[in-house]
Structures are given as structure tokens and as C-alpha cells.
Design a protein around this motif. Structure first.
Motif, mmCIF file in Angstrom:
data_model
loop_
_atom_site.group_PDB
_atom_site.id
_atom_site.type_symbol
_atom_site.label_atom_id
_atom_site.label_comp_id
_atom_site.label_asym_id
_atom_site.label_seq_id
_atom_site.Cartn_x
_atom_site.Cartn_y
_atom_site.Cartn_z
ATOM 1 N N LYS A 36 0.865 -1.140 -0.113
ATOM 2 C CA LYS A 36 -0.201 -0.135 -0.167
ATOM 3 C C LYS A 36 0.931 1.183 -0.089
ATOM 4 N N TYR A 37 2.156 1.148 0.208
ATOM 5 C CA TYR A 37 3.109 2.237 0.184
ATOM 6 C C TYR A 37 3.997 2.373 -0.788
ATOM 7 N N GLY A 38 3.548 1.401 -1.997
ATOM 8 C CA GLY A 38 4.242 1.127 -3.247
ATOM 9 C C GLY A 38 5.727 0.812 -3.098
ATOM 10 N N ARG A 39 5.882 0.046 -2.235
ATOM 11 C CA ARG A 39 7.181 -0.979 -2.134
ATOM 12 C C ARG A 39 6.997 -2.008 -2.939
ATOM 13 N N GLU A 40 8.155 -2.496 -3.417
ATOM 14 C CA GLU A 40 8.064 -3.688 -4.189
ATOM 15 C C GLU A 40 7.990 -4.916 -3.143
ATOM 16 N N LEU A 41 7.159 -5.875 -3.256
ATOM 17 C CA LEU A 41 7.119 -7.004 -2.609
ATOM 18 C C LEU A 41 7.634 -8.097 -3.254
ATOM 19 N N LYS A 42 8.604 -8.851 -2.811
ATOM 20 C CA LYS A 42 9.554 -10.068 -3.680
ATOM 21 C C LYS A 42 10.096 -11.007 -2.664
ATOM 22 N N TYR A 43 9.920 -11.973 -3.143
ATOM 23 C CA TYR A 43 11.009 -13.278 -2.368
ATOM 24 C C TYR A 43 12.192 -13.253 -3.030
#
Length: 75
Positions: free
Chosen positions: A13-20
Motif C-alpha cells: 500500500k506504500y508503493g514498495r516492491e514485494l518480492k521473495y
């Protein structure tokens, strides 16, 4: 290697990339951080490795590792 999640968007929701994150030697960095008590899972959200991360976190909590050790991290 970076991979996305099968259930979640690639941005929070803050625009940060979510990755494994996977190292070349096969280490799953996200899981390793939770196992060592340097990170925690957020089980209220549905994501691909939720059950795995929750089980790893439970072991870290039970063994008072990292964040779960009141002598080392008292918040």
C-alpha cells in the motif's frame, strides 16, 4: 533471484516492491530472516508462503530467537 507472489500484488500500500529473494545457492532469504528472528510473517494477509513463514516464526518464537528473545530485543 527475485520472484513475485501468486496471490498478492507486487506493490504494497506504500508503493514498495514485494518480492521473495532466492540466493544462487538456493537459500530462501525471506524464510532465513524469519528463522533467525530478524523478520516476522504477517499471517492476516493471504500470500504464497504464509503457512511456511508462520511455522518458521513459531519455532523462532518458541526458541526465543532474535526478535523473540526479551534479553536481546525488548520492545
Amino acid at each position: 533471484r527475485l520472484t513475485g507472489d501468486a496471490y498478492e500484488d507486487s506493490l504494497d500500500k506504500y508503493g514498495r516492491e514485494l518480492k521473495y529473494v532466492w540466493r544462487e545457492d538456493g537459500l530462501f532469504v525471506n524464510a532465513d530472516l524469519i528463522e533467525k528472528g530478524f523478520a516476522f510473517a504477517t499471517p492476516q494477509y493471504k500470500f504464497e508462503y504464509r503457512d511456511k513463514f508462520s511455522a518458521i516464526q513459531e519455532l523462532a518464537e518458541d526458541n526465543k530467537i532474535g526478535l523473540w528473545n526479551p534479553e536481546k530485543c525488548n520492545y
